[in-house]
Design an enzyme around this catalytic site. Structure first.
Site, PDB file in Angstrom:
ATOM      1  N   HIS A   1       0.844  -1.198   0.000  1.00  0.00           N
ATOM      2  CA  HIS A   1       0.000   0.000   0.000  1.00  0.00           C
ATOM      3  C   HIS A   1       0.876   1.243   0.000  1.00  0.00           C
ATOM      4  O   HIS A   1       1.889   1.310   0.681  1.00  0.00           O
ATOM      5  CB  HIS A   1      -0.936   0.021   1.210  1.00  0.00           C
ATOM      6  CG  HIS A   1      -0.226   0.059   2.533  1.00  0.00           C
ATOM      7  ND1 HIS A   1       0.435  -1.033   3.061  1.00  0.00           N
ATOM      8  CD2 HIS A   1      -0.074   1.062   3.440  1.00  0.00           C
ATOM      9  CE1 HIS A   1       0.969  -0.713   4.229  1.00  0.00           C
ATOM     10  NE2 HIS A   1       0.688   0.553   4.482  1.00  0.00           N
ATOM     11  N   LEU A   2       0.495   2.205  -0.806  1.00  0.00           N
ATOM     12  CA  LEU A   2       1.076   3.538  -0.746  1.00  0.00           C
ATOM     13  C   LEU A   2       0.147   4.399   0.091  1.00  0.00           C
ATOM     14  O   LEU A   2      -0.991   4.008   0.382  1.00  0.00           O
ATOM     15  CB  LEU A   2       1.250   4.125  -2.148  1.00  0.00           C
ATOM     16  CG  LEU A   2       2.213   3.391  -3.076  1.00  0.00           C
ATOM     17  CD1 LEU A   2       1.438   2.465  -4.007  1.00  0.00           C
ATOM     18  CD2 LEU A   2       3.028   4.379  -3.906  1.00  0.00           C
TER      19      LEU A   2
END
Length: 307
Positions: free
Chosen positions: A155-156
């Site tokens: 995840h960013l």
């Protein structure tokens, strides 16, 4: 499950709408903080002291008590529908960060499970720039536990800018603006940031073309990895990073910081620390930062010299 994609220009209204809903139903649990500033090496660092982490700590303990199966401890598969903002691409979706310190803190999550230690790819950058070209935000990536990641699912993250209404977009912005004004497209560093890093500007003419900007940024990202001495290693048939790092991304520039450890003196640091925003759990940690200086804290957790 909603599979339709968010249309261009609709992300921010969707964020505001879902935030109101998630607060109303109790799915969103903001962490209250008090703020202080500490100036060091030309950067006015923003230090947030958490008033209470009881709910987050309880949630962490509950998850750790479950079997060590990725799916059993993965809050993104399945995700909480009350935190779901929308599908940003065929490969990524946008969630609200459940325990947010900064308002409207977003997570850009892969639909299928990928390891946080995997290198970013073009699809990751496309999803990220699809978001931060719709509103002014800082994208960042914590590439595993030693870089500050708390979840193994790739995840960013995005936080809206400015980080503080009384300050520039980012605490490091004055130093960054000075170097951007005179640098070319080569990989360089930012004078005044006294921790190992590699920095590059992005083409400002691409800001209205998210896909082209994503392609440009992905190429620049690979150059940053090379400059930092990071390379791919084979882990069970998948290319993963040879060492942890943090990545900071705006529509104007990117910076990569190699990491050696997650914390020093008990103070955990993620990518936001290198943008000039640190978090402490109590007054003792705040006093430690005052004594050492924020830049020394960052030096201690950064990896071997880049460049």
């Amino acid at each position: 499950m909603n599979t339709s994609l968010l249309q261009s220009g609709t992300l921010w209204p969707a964020v505001l709408r879902q935030t109101a809903h998630a607060l109303n139903c109790g799915a969103l649990c903001p962490i209250q903080t008090t703020r202080a500033t500490i100036e060091d090496s030309g950067v006015c660092f923003l230090i947030r002291q958490v008033s209470s982490l009881a709910r987050k700590d309880k949630d962490e303990q509950r998850r750790k008590a479950k079997p060590a199966d990725k799916c059993a401890v993965n809050p993104f598969l399945p995700y909480d529908s009350n935190l779901f903002v929308g599908n940003i691409s065929d490969t990524h979706l946008v969630l609200l960060n459940k325990f947010n310190v900064i308002d409207h803190h977003l997570l850009i999550v892969t639909r299928r499970f990928e390891l946080q230690e995997n290198f970013l790819n073009l699809a990751d950058f496309s999803a990220l720039f699809n978001c931060i070209t719709q509103f002014d935000g800082l994208g960042f990536y914590n590439s595993g536990p030693a870089a500050g990641a708390s979840q193994p699912h790739k995840h960013l993250q995005i936080v809206p800018l400015p980080l503080d209404d009384a300050a520039p977009l980012l605490p490091i912005e004055p130093l960054v603006a000075a170097v951007i004004a005179r640098m070319d497209d080569a990989i360089g560093t930012v004078p005044g940031l006294h921790f190992p890093h590699a920095f590059v500007r992005l083409d400002p003419l691409l800001a209205t073309r998210p896909l082209d900007l994503a392609r440009n940024a992905f190429d620049r990202y690979m150059s940053l990895l090379d400059a930092a001495g990071l390379h791919a290693i084979d882990v069970n048939g998948e290319p993963q990073q040879s060492a942890p790092y943090n990545l900071l991304v705006t529509t104007r520039w990117m910076m990569l910081v190699p990491r050696s450890t997650e914390r020093t003196e008990g103070i955990a640091v993620n990518a936001l620390g290198f943008a000039g925003s640190l978090f402490v759990r109590n007054g003792m940690q705040m006093e430690t930062i005052r004594k050492l200086g924020p830049m020394t804290v960052l030096q201690r957790v950064a990896g071997p010299n880049a460049m």
